[in-house]
Design a protein around this motif. Structure first.
Motif, mmCIF file in Angstrom:
data_model
loop_
_atom_site.group_PDB
_atom_site.id
_atom_site.type_symbol
_atom_site.label_atom_id
_atom_site.label_comp_id
_atom_site.label_asym_id
_atom_site.label_seq_id
_atom_site.Cartn_x
_atom_site.Cartn_y
_atom_site.Cartn_z
ATOM 1 N N ASN A 251 0.664 -1.043 0.060
ATOM 2 C CA ASN A 251 -0.027 -0.049 -0.018
ATOM 3 C C ASN A 251 0.419 1.110 -0.288
ATOM 4 O O ASN A 251 0.637 2.184 0.204
ATOM 5 C CB ASN A 251 -0.911 -0.040 1.209
ATOM 6 N N LYS A 252 2.009 1.028 -0.338
ATOM 7 C CA LYS A 252 2.527 2.120 -0.766
ATOM 8 C C LYS A 252 3.543 2.644 -1.811
ATOM 9 O O LYS A 252 3.041 3.780 -2.359
ATOM 10 C CB LYS A 252 4.150 1.697 -0.200
ATOM 11 N N TYR A 253 3.170 1.712 -2.442
ATOM 12 C CA TYR A 253 4.052 1.667 -4.022
ATOM 13 C C TYR A 253 2.603 0.484 -5.081
ATOM 14 O O TYR A 253 2.463 -0.270 -4.609
ATOM 15 C CB TYR A 253 4.964 1.249 -5.143
ATOM 16 N N VAL A 254 1.974 1.181 -5.960
ATOM 17 C CA VAL A 254 1.280 0.928 -7.284
ATOM 18 C C VAL A 254 1.365 0.769 -8.372
ATOM 19 O O VAL A 254 2.280 2.017 -9.085
ATOM 20 C CB VAL A 254 -1.216 1.349 -6.308
ATOM 21 N N GLN A 255 1.281 -0.618 -8.372
ATOM 22 C CA GLN A 255 1.133 -0.204 -10.402
ATOM 23 C C GLN A 255 -0.368 -1.004 -10.922
ATOM 24 O O GLN A 255 -0.878 -2.379 -10.882
ATOM 25 C CB GLN A 255 2.255 -1.175 -10.808
ATOM 26 N N VAL A 256 -0.620 -0.504 -12.119
ATOM 27 C CA VAL A 256 -2.039 -0.817 -12.393
ATOM 28 C C VAL A 256 -2.349 -0.897 -13.935
ATOM 29 O O VAL A 256 -1.104 0.073 -14.729
ATOM 30 C CB VAL A 256 -2.852 0.068 -12.400
ATOM 31 N N GLY A 257 -2.353 -1.702 -14.780
ATOM 32 C CA GLY A 257 -2.557 -1.970 -15.681
ATOM 33 C C GLY A 257 -1.476 -2.045 -17.131
ATOM 34 O O GLY A 257 -0.715 -2.407 -16.810
ATOM 35 N N ASN A 258 -1.676 -1.354 -18.323
ATOM 36 C CA ASN A 258 -0.371 -0.450 -18.984
ATOM 37 C C ASN A 258 0.545 0.595 -18.033
ATOM 38 O O ASN A 258 1.347 1.485 -18.963
ATOM 39 C CB ASN A 258 -1.088 -0.550 -19.721
ATOM 40 N N LEU A 259 0.133 0.871 -17.383
ATOM 41 C CA LEU A 259 1.452 1.777 -16.354
ATOM 42 C C LEU A 259 2.258 1.143 -16.417
ATOM 43 O O LEU A 259 3.566 2.539 -16.876
ATOM 44 C CB LEU A 259 0.932 2.166 -14.661
ATOM 45 N N SER A 260 2.525 0.397 -16.682
ATOM 46 C CA SER A 260 4.062 -0.072 -16.329
ATOM 47 C C SER A 260 4.943 0.529 -17.980
ATOM 48 O O SER A 260 4.000 -0.100 -19.105
ATOM 49 C CB SER A 260 4.454 -2.009 -16.684
ATOM 50 N N PRO A 261 5.774 0.727 -17.932
ATOM 51 C CA PRO A 261 6.883 0.669 -20.312
ATOM 52 C C PRO A 261 6.566 -1.116 -20.162
ATOM 53 O O PRO A 261 7.198 -1.148 -22.003
ATOM 54 C CB PRO A 261 8.156 1.498 -19.499
ATOM 55 N N LEU A 262 6.309 -1.917 -19.627
ATOM 56 C CA LEU A 262 6.653 -2.606 -20.703
ATOM 57 C C LEU A 262 5.857 -2.956 -21.683
ATOM 58 O O LEU A 262 4.285 -2.921 -20.989
ATOM 59 C CB LEU A 262 6.786 -4.118 -19.361
ATOM 60 N N SER A 263 5.519 -3.725 -22.642
ATOM 61 C CA SER A 263 4.707 -4.192 -23.609
ATOM 62 C C SER A 263 4.507 -5.673 -23.702
ATOM 63 O O SER A 263 5.706 -6.258 -24.373
ATOM 64 C CB SER A 263 4.672 -3.267 -24.878
ATOM 65 N N PRO A 264 3.364 -6.082 -24.523
ATOM 66 C CA PRO A 264 3.208 -7.890 -24.158
ATOM 67 C C PRO A 264 4.000 -8.070 -25.749
ATOM 68 O O PRO A 264 4.587 -8.565 -26.089
ATOM 69 C CB PRO A 264 2.069 -8.137 -24.345
#
Length: 326
Positions: A251-264
């Motif tokens: 509950n300090k850092y969150v990553q959601v959906g396509n928030l990441s620069p990683l792309s399939p």
């Protein structure tokens, strides 16, 4: 030769001919029975096979799509993913991501919407600490069909393996009927994770195939795991739209959906062994993206564990922690 002798010979010959014909008739009868029985057996085998295929039709999205390596090959690939050398992770470091690509979302903000324009790794949320068993908890909610989850799991497995040990990891692929079909990946379903520093709670909500193994995109995917009401509440607090993957680090850092620069899309056409090899090659674009993501996830977890253990929270990782909002 007398007439009586010829009559006896003729009678014996006719008897032998009759016996031969009877034997031949019986042989033909047995042959027909065997052929009929064989045909029935073949039909029965085909029927049983069709029934088994029907019953197990959900084992993959499409027969042409492999679920990845097994046995010794799986062990080799997994070791490559979990044991990336420090020389590689140090060289990749943040992969070029700077502090301007991180956002702060201290309230119940739909962070997927707020951050989608930034291509960030994480949002800082500063919620009530999420713990389990007295340790910071990492919560993951995703699905096997999800291509973004597929790309993300590689980095997650590498990062989490710096703090503990996975057992029971198996490979799979994203849906064959979604965007970036058949993206190679792992699944957390039925895996276990042990760590002295954190707890990891994975929820793989659905399989990668639709109910009935159909390609009809209006049909839902088969359910695997259902998040608890508390887990749903956590997800909705930061992303009411319910995007996946959803990753909450204490509950300090969150990553959601396509928030990441990683792309399939980066993994299109790659095999599991090729992705694993790329993660050990800092000159590879795929390896750089995956390891940079893993490094920042490691940095975020190190903030939760007070930089323990030292083997994970290296000087390189601690430099990345400066990019994460406190």
């Amino acid at each position: 030769m007398g007439k009586a002798s010829r009559t006896k010979q003729d009678s014996d010959r006719r008897a032998r001919i009759a016996q031969q014909r009877e034997a031949q008739r019986r042989a033909e009868q047995r042959k027909r029975i065997y052929l009929a029985g064989g045909s029935i057996l073949v039909v029965a085998i085909v029927v049983i096979a069709l029934v088994l295929v029907k019953l197990n039709g959900g084992s993959s999205t499409a027969a042409a799509a492999s679920n990845g390596p097994t046995g010794a090959a799986l062990a080799t690939v997994t070791k490559q993913v979990t044991d990336v050398p420090a020389s590689v992770t140090d060289k990749v470091a943040g992969g070029g991501v700077n502090t301007g690509e991180f956002i702060s979302a201290p309230t119940s903000t739909a962070i997927s919407n707020a951050s989608s324009q930034l291509g960030s790794y994480f949002a800082t949320v500063n919620g009530t600490p999420l713990t389990s068993g007295g340790k910071p908890e990492v919560l993951y909610m995703g699905a096997e069909y999800c291509p973004f989850c597929a790309a993300q799991r590689w980095a997650m497995i590498n990062a989490l393996s710096r703090f503990g040990t996975f057992t029971g990891l198996t490979t799979t692929h994203s849906s064959s009927t979604d965007a970036d079909p058949n993206t190679p990946t792992y699944t957390f379903y039925k895996s276990t994770y042990k760590s002295n520093y954190i707890n990891f709670t994975p929820v793989e909500e659905t399989t990668n195939f639709r109910i009935g193994n159909t390609t009809n995109t209006s049909v839902n995917y088969q359910t695997l795991q259902t998040p608890t009401s508390a887990q749903v509440a956590i997800g909705q607090a930061y992303d009411p739209s319910g995007s996946i993957p959803f990753i909450d680090l204490g509950n300090k850092y969150v990553q959601v959906g396509n928030l990441s620069p990683l792309s399939p899309t980066q993994l299109d056409g790659m095999s599991w062994s090729q992705v694993a090899a790329a993660m050990n090659d800092p000159s590879s674009s795929v390896g750089k993206a995956e390891i940079a993501n893993a490094n920042y996830m490691t940095a975020a977890i190190c903030k939760l564990t007070n930089n323990q253990p030292a083997t994970a929270c290296t000087p390189t990782i601690q430099k990345l922690e400066a990019n994460l909002a406190s």
